[in-house]
Design an enzyme around this catalytic site. Structure first.
Site, PDB file in Angstrom:
ATOM      1  NE  ARG A 238      -4.393  -1.287  -0.024  1.00 56.22           N
ATOM      2  CZ  ARG A 238      -4.263  -2.612  -0.752  1.00 56.22           C
ATOM      3  NH1 ARG A 238      -3.333  -2.897  -1.358  1.00 56.22           N
ATOM      4  NH2 ARG A 238      -5.583  -3.302  -0.754  1.00 56.22           N
ATOM      5  CD  GLU A 266       0.053  15.720  -8.524  1.00 54.56           C
ATOM      6  OE1 GLU A 266       0.641  16.746  -8.164  1.00 54.56           O
ATOM      7  OE2 GLU A 266      -1.369  15.859  -8.436  1.00 54.56           O
ATOM      8  CG  HIS A 279      -3.445  -0.544  -7.894  1.00 53.03           C
ATOM      9  ND1 HIS A 279      -4.550  -0.170  -7.128  1.00 53.03           N
ATOM     10  CD2 HIS A 279      -2.766  -1.419  -6.879  1.00 53.03           C
ATOM     11  CE1 HIS A 279      -4.630  -1.019  -6.042  1.00 53.03           C
ATOM     12  NE2 HIS A 279      -3.669  -1.799  -5.988  1.00 53.03           N
TER      13      HIS A 279
END
Length: 397
Positions: A238, A266, A279
């Site tokens: 995560r 970013e 992901h």
């Protein structure tokens, strides 16, 4: 007549899982206002207004950050996940990430593409440019390097074993490793007793832990500083378990060689020493099928029989059914004399208990009771009147 269970799907779920549901018993849809269960992947339930009809939530995946787990526990609503169903897919991506970083493949491929697309080089000119530029992408090999694995669950064990088979030295850290995972772990993997020891001894760090209060910023400036110069951090767990600002600073200084992650930001996505993937951890057809099958089976077993497998907010409780019995499924606060009060009511109702099991987890407990014959209509209300009972459901045999 047996109840038809309305299951609301909030994301696309593999048909391989959905087809396991008997459509005479389960009704699937996306727009129910009174579902008995919710089946999802990434849909965010934190602002969802929970209907009183809801019995359970099942996620076709391991992480549950998109689900208000504690809120649902207080309502007697179990949340199921699918640990291990996507483990091989993530393992393969971690190994690929190590190779991408060690051999600088990501940026080398960009360089070659730019020679053709940007500089329009062809033939011998392209050959010369390739030979002249390849030195900047010279990497290193994995055998003999040390991989530190934080979290030895289904994914962490597979990663550790695969890396060890490739000739790496592997260190593992997981104070809560289960007996099952310990048996699966290669005996060549050395388990250390602290996160600090793992960082100080590893060339690569890979994370396989949930994002909870205790794991936020697990990779921080102090721990990065203890790693050898030229080390690599991999994060397919995560985003929040890594202090990205500290990682980027270490990349800028040259202390870290690369940061490979599945959670673009970013700042990180454009950094020259970051490999940021969109992901992709469980993005294989096989993983999506495995997760869907596991989620559907756990959900249907709970709805039909009250069995609790892989719930993240209630204990595991599984009890075989006996023909001719009626089952009670009871959620309650974990407080004294709950079992005594429940069994007293069953005795007062003249019911013979054939099977009974109760387990607690944290602030909550879950009970399954099988009785002979028919349960009186008012018994459920009497049970619900007990202080500490959250929810009760009658399940016919």
């Amino acid at each position: 007549m047996p109840e038809t269970f309305r299951i609301q799907t909030l994301n696309a779920i593999s048909p391989l899982g959905l087809n396991r549901l008997d459509r005479e018993v389960f009704d699937l849809g996306t727009e129910f206002t009174d579902p008995r269960a919710i089946l999802l992947r990434s849909a965010d339930l934190h602002s969802y207004e929970v209907p009183s009809s809801l019995y359970a939530v099942a996620r076709a995946g391991a992480g549950t950050n998109n689900i208000p787990v504690d809120k649902l526990a207080a309502l007697g609503i179990p949340v199921f996940n699918t640990p291990g169903a996507n483990a091989n897919a993530v393992k393969e991506l971690v190994i690929a990430g190590m190779l991408l970083a060690a051999r600088n493949l990501y940026h080398a491929a960009d360089y070659t593409r730019d020679l053709v697309a940007g500089q329009e080089l062809t033939g011998k000119d392209l050959d010369k440019a390739v030979e002249a530029g390849k030195k900047q992408f010279a990497g290193f090999e994995l055998p003999g390097r040390t991989l530190g694995v934080i979290g030895l669950g289904a994914i962490g064990v597979l990663v550790a074993n695969a890396a060890q088979a490739m000739g790496m030295k592997v260190l593992g850290y997981d104070p809560a490793i289960t007996i099952e995972r310990a048996w699966q772990l290669s005996p060549s993997v050395e388990q250390v007793t602290s996160v600090e020891e793992l960082f100080a001894s590893s060339d690569f760090i890979t994370l396989h832990v949930p994002l909870v209060e205790g794991t936020k910023g697990l990779v921080n400036a102090q721990r990065i500083a203890s790693m050898a110069e030229g080390s690599v951090v991999l994060n397919f767990a995560r985003g929040g378990v890594v202090d990205e600002e500290a990682v980027l600073a270490a990349l800028d200084s040259g202390h870290l060689h690369a940061y490979v992650n599945d959670f673009p930001s970013e700042a990180g996505a454009v950094h020259p020493r970051v490999i940021a993937l969109p992901h992709l951890g469980a993005s294989t057809g096989e993983a999506e099928d495995n997760c869907a099958v596991m989620a559907v089976d756990q959900l249907s077993d709970f709805l039909l029989h009250g069995n609790m497998r892989n719930s993240v907010n209630f204990p595991e409780v599984v009890m075989a059914r006996t023909k001719g019995t009626t089952r009670l499924s009871i959620f309650n606060e974990n407080k004294p004399n709950m079992i005594g009060q429940i069994t007293a009511l069953l005795g007062d109702a003249g019911l013979n208990v054939t099977e009974f099991t109760n387990k607690a987890r944290g602030d909550y407990a879950y009970t399954l009771v099988d009785v002979e014959g028919t349960i009186p209509a008012d018994l459920k209300e009497s049970i619900l009147a007990i202080d500490g009972i959250i929810r009760a459901r009658k399940i016919d045999g």
